[in-house]
Scaffold this motif. Structure first.
Motif, short mmCIF file in Angstrom:
data_model
loop_
_atom_site.label_atom_id
_atom_site.label_comp_id
_atom_site.label_asym_id
_atom_site.label_seq_id
_atom_site.Cartn_x
_atom_site.Cartn_y
_atom_site.Cartn_z
N ARG A 44 0.77 -1.24 0.00
CA ARG A 44 0.00 0.00 0.00
C ARG A 44 0.80 1.29 0.00
N GLY A 45 1.80 1.35 -0.87
CA GLY A 45 2.54 2.58 -1.04
C GLY A 45 3.47 2.94 0.08
N VAL A 46 3.61 2.05 1.06
CA VAL A 46 4.46 2.31 2.23
C VAL A 46 5.66 1.37 2.25
N TYR A 47 5.40 0.10 2.01
CA TYR A 47 6.45 -0.92 2.10
C TYR A 47 7.03 -1.20 0.72
N PRO A 48 8.33 -1.47 0.65
CA PRO A 48 8.99 -1.59 -0.66
C PRO A 48 8.66 -2.88 -1.39
N LEU A 49 8.62 -2.75 -2.71
CA LEU A 49 8.50 -3.87 -3.63
C LEU A 49 9.79 -3.97 -4.43
N LEU A 50 10.13 -5.18 -4.83
CA LEU A 50 11.31 -5.37 -5.67
C LEU A 50 10.86 -5.69 -7.09
N TRP A 51 11.21 -4.80 -8.01
CA TRP A 51 10.95 -5.04 -9.42
C TRP A 51 12.28 -4.93 -10.15
N GLU A 52 12.65 -6.03 -10.82
CA GLU A 52 13.95 -6.13 -11.48
C GLU A 52 15.08 -5.78 -10.50
N SER A 53 14.96 -6.29 -9.28
CA SER A 53 15.98 -6.21 -8.22
C SER A 53 16.12 -4.82 -7.59
N ASP A 54 15.30 -3.86 -7.99
CA ASP A 54 15.35 -2.52 -7.41
C ASP A 54 14.10 -2.26 -6.57
N PRO A 55 14.25 -1.49 -5.48
CA PRO A 55 13.10 -1.25 -4.60
C PRO A 55 12.24 -0.08 -5.08
N TYR A 56 10.93 -0.30 -5.03
CA TYR A 56 9.95 0.72 -5.41
C TYR A 56 8.77 0.66 -4.44
N THR A 57 7.96 1.71 -4.47
CA THR A 57 6.66 1.67 -3.83
C THR A 57 5.59 1.89 -4.89
N CYS A 58 4.38 1.43 -4.59
CA CYS A 58 3.26 1.60 -5.52
C CYS A 58 2.04 2.01 -4.70
#
Length: 221
Positions: free
Chosen positions: A183-197
């Motif tokens: 929920r836009g707070v905790y990081p996601l890994l996409w192609e090994s890089d951290p993002y939020t959504c």
């Protein structure tokens, strides 16, 4: 209260995770919680006039106070919602072209569903070319976005990635669950890089689903 469940496709779900903020005098604001709540815009298309009247009558009776269970997809079974607004477009006397509902998630703790302890992988290979946008800015170590000439400025560039993909209903549900948990707070890994959504859209057609989401870079501690 249980409202009519919508499986008359297409259904368009727009989700945005944001903190619930109460404003007071002199610009003071207070958040209702430390985690962002989910707001969802739910669009029904081609609904019958009778179904639309029943749906809007139930919403009117609730008066934006009652909490609803709404299974517009099976994985929403444990959520409660409050309806903040409803809009209908009448096509003719017997059919409503579209009903658009703005829902706000009601805070509710669920057993076994907590904050991720580590960044979760976003397994998504978009079938359309991602769109990358970088906002350039400098940040001072002690003055935020204001430049302090006495200290070396920091690179505060923020990259935004918008991507679209077509998939099955089940695949879209799994990604929706993942984004809802982070929920836009905790990081996601996409192609090994951290993002939020914190902003995504799913358009459920009768045979497939269209996903549109926006990622933003995040600096892990």
């Amino acid at each position: 209260m249980l409202l009519p469940n919508g499986y008359n496709y297409p259904i368009n779900i727009q989700a945005k995770a944001e903190p619930r903020v109460a404003g007071f005098s002199e610009g003071y604001q207070q958040r209702s919680g430390f985690e962002a709540l989910r707001s969802t815009t739910l669009n029904y298309f081609g609904i019958s006039k009778i179904d639309a009247d029943n749906l809007l009558a139930a919403i009117d009776a609730a008066g934006a106070v009652d909490k609803f269970e709404w299974l517009f997809r099976p994985h929403y079974g444990n959520k409660l919602w409050i309806v903040e607004s409803a809009r209908s477009t009448i096509y003719d006397k017997n059919r409503v072209e579209e009903i658009s509902l703005e829902l706000r998630e009601y805070p509710r703790s669920l057993p076994g569903i907590g904050a991720p302890t580590a960044p979760l992988p976003l397994d998504l290979v978009p079938d359309q070319a991602p769109n990358f946008t970088t906002n350039y800015r400098t940040r001072s170590p002690n003055l935020g976005h204001f430049y302090d000439r006495k200290r070396e400025p920091l690179n505060g560039n923020v990259q935004t990635i918008q991507m679209q993909s077509t998939m099955s209903h089940e695949q879209a549900d799994q990604i929706d669950l993942l984004l809802d948990r982070c929920r836009g707070v905790y990081p996601l890994l996409w192609e090994s890089d951290p993002y939020t959504c914190s902003d995504w859209r799913i358009n459920y057609q009768s045979e497939f689903a269209e996903l549109d989401l926006t990622l933003q870079t995040i600096v892990l501690p």
